[in-house]
Design a protein around this motif. Structure first.
Motif, PDB file in Angstrom:
ATOM      1  N   ARG A 456       0.837  -1.202   0.000  1.00 57.73           N
ATOM      2  CA  ARG A 456       0.000   0.000   0.000  1.00 57.73           C
ATOM      3  C   ARG A 456       0.871   1.251   0.000  1.00 57.73           C
ATOM      4  O   ARG A 456       0.570   2.234  -0.694  1.00 57.73           O
ATOM      5  CB  ARG A 456      -0.925  -0.012   1.215  1.00 57.73           C
ATOM      6  N   ALA A 457       1.938   1.229   0.786  1.00 59.54           N
ATOM      7  CA  ALA A 457       2.821   2.393   0.866  1.00 59.54           C
ATOM      8  C   ALA A 457       3.463   2.691  -0.490  1.00 59.54           C
ATOM      9  O   ALA A 457       3.692   3.854  -0.843  1.00 59.54           O
ATOM     10  CB  ALA A 457       3.903   2.162   1.921  1.00 59.54           C
ATOM     11  N   LYS A 458       3.746   1.639  -1.273  1.00 58.39           N
ATOM     12  CA  LYS A 458       4.372   1.819  -2.579  1.00 58.39           C
ATOM     13  C   LYS A 458       3.354   1.982  -3.701  1.00 58.39           C
ATOM     14  O   LYS A 458       3.725   2.159  -4.864  1.00 58.39           O
ATOM     15  CB  LYS A 458       5.277   0.623  -2.888  1.00 58.39           C
ATOM     16  N   GLY A 459       2.063   1.880  -3.364  1.00 59.35           N
ATOM     17  CA  GLY A 459       1.031   2.017  -4.381  1.00 59.35           C
ATOM     18  C   GLY A 459       0.927   0.824  -5.303  1.00 59.35           C
ATOM     19  O   GLY A 459       0.494   0.941  -6.458  1.00 59.35           O
ATOM     20  N   ILE A 460       1.308  -0.366  -4.812  1.00 58.56           N
ATOM     21  CA  ILE A 460       1.250  -1.584  -5.621  1.00 58.56           C
ATOM     22  C   ILE A 460      -0.062  -2.302  -5.348  1.00 58.56           C
ATOM     23  O   ILE A 460      -0.396  -2.592  -4.201  1.00 58.56           O
ATOM     24  CB  ILE A 460       2.434  -2.516  -5.302  1.00 58.56           C
ATOM     25  N   GLU A 461      -0.794  -2.596  -6.390  1.00 56.09           N
ATOM     26  CA  GLU A 461      -2.081  -3.275  -6.260  1.00 56.09           C
ATOM     27  C   GLU A 461      -1.866  -4.747  -5.904  1.00 56.09           C
ATOM     28  O   GLU A 461      -0.962  -5.405  -6.417  1.00 56.09           O
ATOM     29  CB  GLU A 461      -2.866  -3.166  -7.563  1.00 56.09           C
ATOM     30  N   VAL A 462      -2.712  -5.269  -5.015  1.00 53.64           N
ATOM     31  CA  VAL A 462      -2.653  -6.669  -4.611  1.00 53.64           C
ATOM     32  C   VAL A 462      -4.052  -7.269  -4.751  1.00 53.64           C
ATOM     33  O   VAL A 462      -5.033  -6.685  -4.290  1.00 53.64           O
ATOM     34  CB  VAL A 462      -2.166  -6.824  -3.155  1.00 53.64           C
ATOM     35  N   LEU A 463      -4.133  -8.426  -5.398  1.00 53.44           N
ATOM     36  CA  LEU A 463      -5.408  -9.139  -5.506  1.00 53.44           C
ATOM     37  C   LEU A 463      -5.717  -9.820  -4.183  1.00 53.44           C
ATOM     38  O   LEU A 463      -4.849 -10.480  -3.595  1.00 53.44           O
ATOM     39  CB  LEU A 463      -5.343 -10.188  -6.624  1.00 53.44           C
ATOM     40  N   LEU A 464      -6.950  -9.675  -3.698  1.00 53.16           N
ATOM     41  CA  LEU A 464      -7.370 -10.249  -2.421  1.00 53.16           C
ATOM     42  C   LEU A 464      -8.243 -11.463  -2.697  1.00 53.16           C
ATOM     43  O   LEU A 464      -9.339 -11.342  -3.258  1.00 53.16           O
ATOM     44  CB  LEU A 464      -8.140  -9.211  -1.600  1.00 53.16           C
ATOM     45  N   LEU A 465      -7.774 -12.621  -2.300  1.00 50.80           N
ATOM     46  CA  LEU A 465      -8.456 -13.872  -2.620  1.00 50.80           C
ATOM     47  C   LEU A 465      -8.991 -14.498  -1.344  1.00 50.80           C
ATOM     48  O   LEU A 465      -8.220 -14.912  -0.475  1.00 50.80           O
ATOM     49  CB  LEU A 465      -7.491 -14.838  -3.318  1.00 50.80           C
ATOM     50  N   GLY A 466     -10.309 -14.581  -1.246  1.00 45.52           N
ATOM     51  CA  GLY A 466     -10.925 -15.062  -0.014  1.00 45.52           C
ATOM     52  C   GLY A 466     -11.792 -16.297  -0.164  1.00 45.52           C
ATOM     53  O   GLY A 466     -12.456 -16.695   0.792  1.00 45.52           O
ATOM     54  N   GLU A 467     -11.833 -16.916  -1.366  1.00 47.64           N
ATOM     55  CA  GLU A 467     -12.636 -18.121  -1.556  1.00 47.64           C
ATOM     56  C   GLU A 467     -11.744 -19.356  -1.496  1.00 47.64           C
ATOM     57  O   GLU A 467     -10.563 -19.309  -1.869  1.00 47.64           O
ATOM     58  CB  GLU A 467     -13.366 -18.073  -2.901  1.00 47.64           C
ATOM     59  N   ALA A 468     -12.320 -20.472  -1.054  1.00 43.07           N
ATOM     60  CA  ALA A 468     -11.538 -21.697  -0.885  1.00 43.07           C
ATOM     61  C   ALA A 468     -10.895 -22.136  -2.197  1.00 43.07           C
ATOM     62  O   ALA A 468      -9.753 -22.613  -2.213  1.00 43.07           O
ATOM     63  CB  ALA A 468     -12.433 -22.810  -0.336  1.00 43.07           C
ATOM     64  N   VAL A 469     -11.601 -21.969  -3.315  1.00 43.83           N
ATOM     65  CA  VAL A 469     -11.083 -22.432  -4.596  1.00 43.83           C
ATOM     66  C   VAL A 469      -9.905 -21.587  -5.077  1.00 43.83           C
ATOM     67  O   VAL A 469      -9.116 -22.029  -5.915  1.00 43.83           O
ATOM     68  CB  VAL A 469     -12.211 -22.420  -5.658  1.00 43.83           C
ATOM     69  N   ASP A 470      -9.740 -20.378  -4.522  1.00 40.77           N
ATOM     70  CA  ASP A 470      -8.678 -19.488  -4.994  1.00 40.77           C
ATOM     71  C   ASP A 470      -7.295 -20.085  -4.818  1.00 40.77           C
ATOM     72  O   ASP A 470      -6.387 -19.817  -5.606  1.00 40.77           O
ATOM     73  CB  ASP A 470      -8.753 -18.143  -4.265  1.00 40.77           C
ATOM     74  N   ASN A 471      -7.126 -20.877  -3.750  1.00 38.90           N
ATOM     75  CA  ASN A 471      -5.808 -21.462  -3.516  1.00 38.90           C
ATOM     76  C   ASN A 471      -5.361 -22.322  -4.701  1.00 38.90           C
ATOM     77  O   ASN A 471      -4.211 -22.276  -5.130  1.00 38.90           O
ATOM     78  CB  ASN A 471      -5.831 -22.312  -2.247  1.00 38.90           C
ATOM     79  N   TRP A 472      -6.315 -23.097  -5.256  1.00 34.92           N
ATOM     80  CA  TRP A 472      -5.973 -23.979  -6.369  1.00 34.92           C
ATOM     81  C   TRP A 472      -5.794 -23.191  -7.651  1.00 34.92           C
ATOM     82  O   TRP A 472      -5.119 -23.660  -8.580  1.00 34.92           O
ATOM     83  CB  TRP A 472      -7.065 -25.032  -6.530  1.00 34.92           C
ATOM     84  N   VAL A 473      -6.387 -22.012  -7.723  1.00 38.92           N
ATOM     85  CA  VAL A 473      -6.245 -21.180  -8.917  1.00 38.92           C
ATOM     86  C   VAL A 473      -4.819 -20.653  -9.037  1.00 38.92           C
ATOM     87  O   VAL A 473      -4.228 -20.649 -10.120  1.00 38.92           O
ATOM     88  CB  VAL A 473      -7.248 -20.006  -8.883  1.00 38.92           C
ATOM     89  N   VAL A 474      -4.233 -20.215  -7.921  1.00 39.06           N
ATOM     90  CA  VAL A 474      -2.967 -19.478  -7.987  1.00 39.06           C
ATOM     91  C   VAL A 474      -1.753 -20.270  -7.513  1.00 39.06           C
ATOM     92  O   VAL A 474      -0.634 -19.777  -7.601  1.00 39.06           O
ATOM     93  CB  VAL A 474      -3.060 -18.171  -7.168  1.00 39.06           C
ATOM     94  N   THR A 475      -1.930 -21.459  -6.973  1.00 39.20           N
ATOM     95  CA  THR A 475      -0.772 -22.239  -6.531  1.00 39.20           C
ATOM     96  C   THR A 475      -0.639 -23.491  -7.376  1.00 39.20           C
ATOM     97  O   THR A 475      -1.362 -24.463  -7.194  1.00 39.20           O
ATOM     98  CB  THR A 475      -0.905 -22.636  -5.041  1.00 39.20           C
TER      99      THR A 475
END
Length: 645
Positions: A456-475
């Motif tokens: 946030r301090a550097k102004g870098i956007e971060v995707l916030l993943l809160g669903e159970a299936v998200d783990n399998w999407v990105v790992t």
């Protein structure tokens, strides 16, 4: 029990069925037309099931004949009759399907009731309780049926006034199928009218592919007086008609008939494909999730036809699981009419059709996202988590699915998932080469995570993943997008790439050197709990956080693998610029350093969203520190005076 011809018995309705009957009789009176819609729909389904089963041994002895649904009325007797030559029911099926919940959606229907009469009326067919709508207009219903393949002496007559009990009687019925006689309530005489019934049929059931027959016998209302039967509906497969003949209302009307969903679909595709294989697709994207979307045994929404004859409902062989929300018809001209689920396995025809249907559906969703973003947002709210499963299940179309994914990010104004990978890449800062994300138990936890502070301090956007299936999407499954690697902000040492200047990198190295003594002591104290302790530049306001070691799996997966929610190799990172860390660094020999170390570590565990392994020990360390900090200096001076000689 099995009744013999001429025998009868009386049974009580299951409690939930009694509730449905009471609702029909007293709460949905203003929407009474639904009774005919539901009973005709049931008759059509029964005919479809017979078409399928006539290829099996059980129904092989039955003459198929032309399918029909017949609607008649008797003004003198005050009755309306709906009959069909479909599959019919056995005695056991009558008891299971009408007298009890069995496998119907009766219980789910009761839970879904809203209190709005029109909405609740539209829910009836969606939950499989359409037969009970007969009691909206009738105070007594008599159903006579015989299942295809059974002897004429195995007919069944079911009758009830809808007040708690029903009677079963074994009867002779030479023909297969079902006949339902509705004895209308007082005041319902206006339904005993040829024109009225035809109007209702054309309004709700015009798209039924089976002819709905009525005799023209009411000259006062415009009908023929010769008594000849004719089809009230168009009685043609809508999907087989040319798109130029159909309007939006035709497609929406057929969707409602097909799904019993009262809401209009978000989009549809209608395609007739000719070439190596010939088939027709009519597929819909609903605007709301069905009640059984997440049930393991739920049926998928696409029905397979062969040469316009219904063959079977999808159980995952026609459309993949991540597109199980799609509703519609697939009609093949190349599959055999006696095709079975076993024959479908490995079928080149079906494989080709399936690939085409998936490709066209994803294209439909892509167009919806590009041209009607509000509708796509509705789609994502209801079906986004389902579509994400395709990242794991459908390698062939993984890139296409990646384009359709939506997330919440640190730049989102609401918790609605409105950020695509393309949106993120288009907003990346100069010098940024990674797509950063954070996995958390929920969006609220993600938004408050200390792991985001430096980003946030550097102004870098971060995707916030809160669903159970998200783990399998990105790992491990979707590791990059358009050449940009996906990087967890909670795993490994922070890596800002070219966004960190030489001065910042030198400051980080200097901080590690300046805190070497404190880091060594913390590692000793936390041995067996923390895999490592190190300084970090990812924190700006928090004193510490937990991250996964570089070689470890990501935190969300570890959370499911271990009860505490911690990774296998948790690393404690401390913020060298925080006042508490500065104080501890000045007093490495503080006798209470162990208490401080355990409090820091367990606070980091809590802010991560994991569970403290020894909460009593944590409270003990915290209380000791609070007592020490709260001690009055005058009390200490008095104690020292008392100890003086």
């Amino acid at each position: 029990m099995t009744l013999k011809t001429g025998e009868s018995a009386t049974f009580g309705f299951q409690a939930e069925v009694a509730q449905i009957l009471d609702l029909m009789a007293h709460s949905l009176y203003s929407n009474k037309e639904i009774f005919l819609r539901e009973l005709i729909s049931n008759a059509s389904d029964a005919i479809d099931r017979f078409r399928l089963e006539r290829f099996t041994e059980a129904a092989s002895g039955e003459e198929a004949g032309d399918p029909w649904i017949r609607v008649t009325f008797d003004r003198d007797a005050g009755t309306i009759t709906i009959a069909d030559n479909g599959i019919g029911m056995s005695q056991a099926e009558v008891m299971d399907n009408i007298g009890t919940i069995a496998k119907s959606g009766t219980g789910e229907f009761l839970k879904a009731l809203t209190g709005d009469r029109r909405t609740d009326a539209n829910l009836i067919g969606q939950f499989g309780v359409g037969f009970y709508s007969a009691f909206v207009v009738a105070d007594r219903v008599v159903l006579t049926t015989r299942r295809a393949g059974l002897a004429a002496g195995e007919g069944v007559r079911w009758s009830s006034d809808g007040k708690g009990e029903y009677t079963l009687e074994a009867v002779e019925r030479p023909e297969r199928g079902t006949t339902i006689v509705l004895h209308l309530r007082d005041g319902e005489d206006e339904l005993l009218n040829d024109y009225r019934l035809r109007t209702i049929i054309q309004k709700y059931s015009d798209h039924i592919s089976v002819p709905i027959l009525m005799a023209g016998n009411d000259t006062d209302t415009g009908g023929s007086d010769d008594g000849a039967e004719s089809a009230v509906n168009q009685a043609s497969a809508l999907w087989a008609r040319s798109k130029s003949e159909l309007g939006e209302s035709d497609y929406q009307g057929f969707y409602r008939h097909l799904t019993n969903d009262y809401a209009d679909p978000l989009a549809h595709l209608h395609a007739k494909v000719e070439g190596r294989y010939e088939y027709t697709l009519l597929l819909y994207v609903p605007s709301q999730a069905p009640f059984d979307l997440w049930m393991r045994e739920a049926r998928h929404g696409v029905k397979l036809h062969v040469q316009r004859v219904f063959i079977l409902e999808d159980t995952g062989q026609i459309m993949p699981r991540h597109l199980r929300f799609v509703r519609g018809i697939i009609d093949s001209a190349d599959l055999p009419l006696n095709v079975s689920r076993e024959l479908l396995q490995g079928s080149q025809v079906l494989d080709h059709i399936r690939a085409s249907a998936v490709k066209k559906t994803l294209k439909l969703l892509k167009d919806l996202a590009a041209n009607e973003p509000e509708k796509y947002a509705t789609f994502w709210t209801h079906f986004g988590a389902v579509l994400k499963e395709g990242v794991a299940d459908d390698y062939t179309h993984r890139d296409d699915i990646a384009e359709l994914l939506r997330f919440t990010s640190t730049r989102s104004e609401t918790q609605e998932a409105d950020v695509s990978f393309a949106d993120y890449v288009g907003r990346m800062k100069e010098g940024q080469d990674k797509i950063y994300y954070l996995l958390a138990p929920g969006l609220a936890a993600a938004g408050a995570s200390p792991h985001l502070e430096a980003f946030r301090a550097k102004g870098i956007e971060v995707l916030l993943l809160g669903e159970a299936v998200d783990n399998w999407v990105v790992t491990g499954l979707l590791q990059e997008y358009q050449g940009h690697r996906l990087q967890s902000v909670a795993q490994g040492a922070p890596d800002f790439g070219d966004l960190d200047g030489e001065e910042e990198k030198a400051a980080a190295e200097q901080a590690t050197a300046d805190h070497a003594g404190l880091l060594g002591r913390l590692k000793e104290i936390l041995a067996g709990q923390a895999y490592d302790v190190r300084t970090t530049s990812r924190l700006t306001t928090s004193p510490a956080c937990i991250v996964a070691h570089e070689a470890d799996t990501d935190l969300n997966l570890a959370r499911r693998l271990r009860g505490t929610g911690l990774p296998n190799q948790p690393v404690l990172e401390i913020n060298p610029g925080h006042a508490l860390i500065e104080r501890l660094n000045r007093h490495v020999d503080d006798p209470r350093l162990a208490d401080w170390a355990h409090v820091l570590y367990n606070q980091a565990v809590l802010t991560f969203g994991a569970r403290i392994e020894e909460p009593a020990a944590f409270v003990g360390h915290l209380n000791d520190l609070l007592v020490a900090l709260a001690a009055d200096p005058r009390d200490q001076d008095a104690a020292n005076t008392e100890e003086s000689p």
